[in-house]
Design a protein around this motif. Structure first.
Motif, PDB file in Angstrom:
ATOM      1  N   HIS A  16      25.168  -4.267 -36.615  1.00 51.66           N
ATOM      2  CA  HIS A  16      24.896  -5.662 -36.978  1.00 51.66           C
ATOM      3  C   HIS A  16      23.988  -6.324 -35.943  1.00 51.66           C
ATOM      4  O   HIS A  16      23.193  -7.204 -36.280  1.00 51.66           O
ATOM      5  CB  HIS A  16      26.198  -6.467 -37.104  1.00 51.66           C
ATOM      6  N   GLU A  17      24.115  -5.904 -34.689  1.00 55.78           N
ATOM      7  CA  GLU A  17      23.328  -6.482 -33.596  1.00 55.78           C
ATOM      8  C   GLU A  17      22.026  -5.709 -33.357  1.00 55.78           C
ATOM      9  O   GLU A  17      21.353  -5.906 -32.349  1.00 55.78           O
ATOM     10  CB  GLU A  17      24.172  -6.507 -32.323  1.00 55.78           C
ATOM     11  N   ASN A  18      21.683  -4.816 -34.309  1.00 53.73           N
ATOM     12  CA  ASN A  18      20.457  -4.013 -34.237  1.00 53.73           C
ATOM     13  C   ASN A  18      20.385  -3.127 -33.001  1.00 53.73           C
ATOM     14  O   ASN A  18      19.300  -2.868 -32.478  1.00 53.73           O
ATOM     15  CB  ASN A  18      19.214  -4.904 -34.345  1.00 53.73           C
ATOM     16  N   ILE A  19      21.530  -2.673 -32.542  1.00 48.46           N
ATOM     17  CA  ILE A  19      21.584  -1.721 -31.432  1.00 48.46           C
ATOM     18  C   ILE A  19      21.429  -0.331 -32.042  1.00 48.46           C
ATOM     19  O   ILE A  19      22.114   0.010 -33.003  1.00 48.46           O
ATOM     20  CB  ILE A  19      22.918  -1.849 -30.668  1.00 48.46           C
ATOM     21  N   PRO A  20      20.506   0.480 -31.537  1.00 49.62           N
ATOM     22  CA  PRO A  20      20.257   1.790 -32.152  1.00 49.62           C
ATOM     23  C   PRO A  20      21.433   2.746 -32.004  1.00 49.62           C
ATOM     24  O   PRO A  20      22.224   2.649 -31.057  1.00 49.62           O
ATOM     25  CB  PRO A  20      19.033   2.309 -31.399  1.00 49.62           C
ATOM     26  N   ALA A  21      21.527   3.682 -32.934  1.00 48.09           N
ATOM     27  CA  ALA A  21      22.607   4.663 -32.918  1.00 48.09           C
ATOM     28  C   ALA A  21      22.603   5.487 -31.635  1.00 48.09           C
ATOM     29  O   ALA A  21      23.652   5.951 -31.182  1.00 48.09           O
ATOM     30  CB  ALA A  21      22.492   5.582 -34.134  1.00 48.09           C
ATOM     31  N   GLU A  22      21.443   5.655 -31.035  1.00 48.41           N
ATOM     32  CA  GLU A  22      21.334   6.425 -29.796  1.00 48.41           C
ATOM     33  C   GLU A  22      22.079   5.755 -28.638  1.00 48.41           C
ATOM     34  O   GLU A  22      22.297   6.374 -27.598  1.00 48.41           O
ATOM     35  CB  GLU A  22      19.869   6.623 -29.411  1.00 48.41           C
ATOM     36  N   ALA A  23      22.455   4.514 -28.796  1.00 47.09           N
ATOM     37  CA  ALA A  23      23.156   3.779 -27.738  1.00 47.09           C
ATOM     38  C   ALA A  23      24.667   4.016 -27.761  1.00 47.09           C
ATOM     39  O   ALA A  23      25.406   3.353 -27.029  1.00 47.09           O
ATOM     40  CB  ALA A  23      22.861   2.281 -27.867  1.00 47.09           C
ATOM     41  N   ASN A  24      25.126   4.954 -28.566  1.00 49.86           N
ATOM     42  CA  ASN A  24      26.553   5.279 -28.648  1.00 49.86           C
ATOM     43  C   ASN A  24      27.083   5.533 -27.234  1.00 49.86           C
ATOM     44  O   ASN A  24      26.609   6.430 -26.550  1.00 49.86           O
ATOM     45  CB  ASN A  24      26.746   6.518 -29.533  1.00 49.86           C
ATOM     46  N   PRO A  25      28.068   4.731 -26.791  1.00 43.49           N
ATOM     47  CA  PRO A  25      28.541   4.837 -25.405  1.00 43.49           C
ATOM     48  C   PRO A  25      29.535   5.971 -25.157  1.00 43.49           C
ATOM     49  O   PRO A  25      29.899   6.225 -24.012  1.00 43.49           O
ATOM     50  CB  PRO A  25      29.229   3.490 -25.179  1.00 43.49           C
ATOM     51  N   TYR A  26      29.958   6.647 -26.207  1.00 43.51           N
ATOM     52  CA  TYR A  26      30.984   7.673 -26.058  1.00 43.51           C
ATOM     53  C   TYR A  26      30.370   9.059 -25.875  1.00 43.51           C
ATOM     54  O   TYR A  26      29.246   9.317 -26.302  1.00 43.51           O
ATOM     55  CB  TYR A  26      31.922   7.663 -27.269  1.00 43.51           C
TER      56      TYR A  26
END
Length: 55
Positions: A16-26
């Motif tokens: 929703h905040e347009n953060i890319p999938a590559e930013a997955n913190p896990y």
């Protein structure tokens, strides 16, 4: 009652905040990583479907 954040909901929020999938913190390969990615994909796919329909 758990106070741990829900990775699925975090992934939805990120999309929703347009953060890319590559930013997955896990950590890649973890259950949390998969849940976060699923939440992100759910929102991103719905957004893309809406855009393709011109809405």
């Amino acid at each position: 009652m758990s106070t741990d954040p829900d990775p699925f909901e975090q992934g939805e929020r990120a999309a929703h905040e347009n953060i890319p999938a590559e930013a997955n913190p896990y950590q890649d390969g973890s259950e949390q990583h998969a849940l976060w990615a699923s939440g992100h994909e759910r929102v991103a796919s719905a957004r893309e479907a809406g855009e393709s329909e011109g809405t």
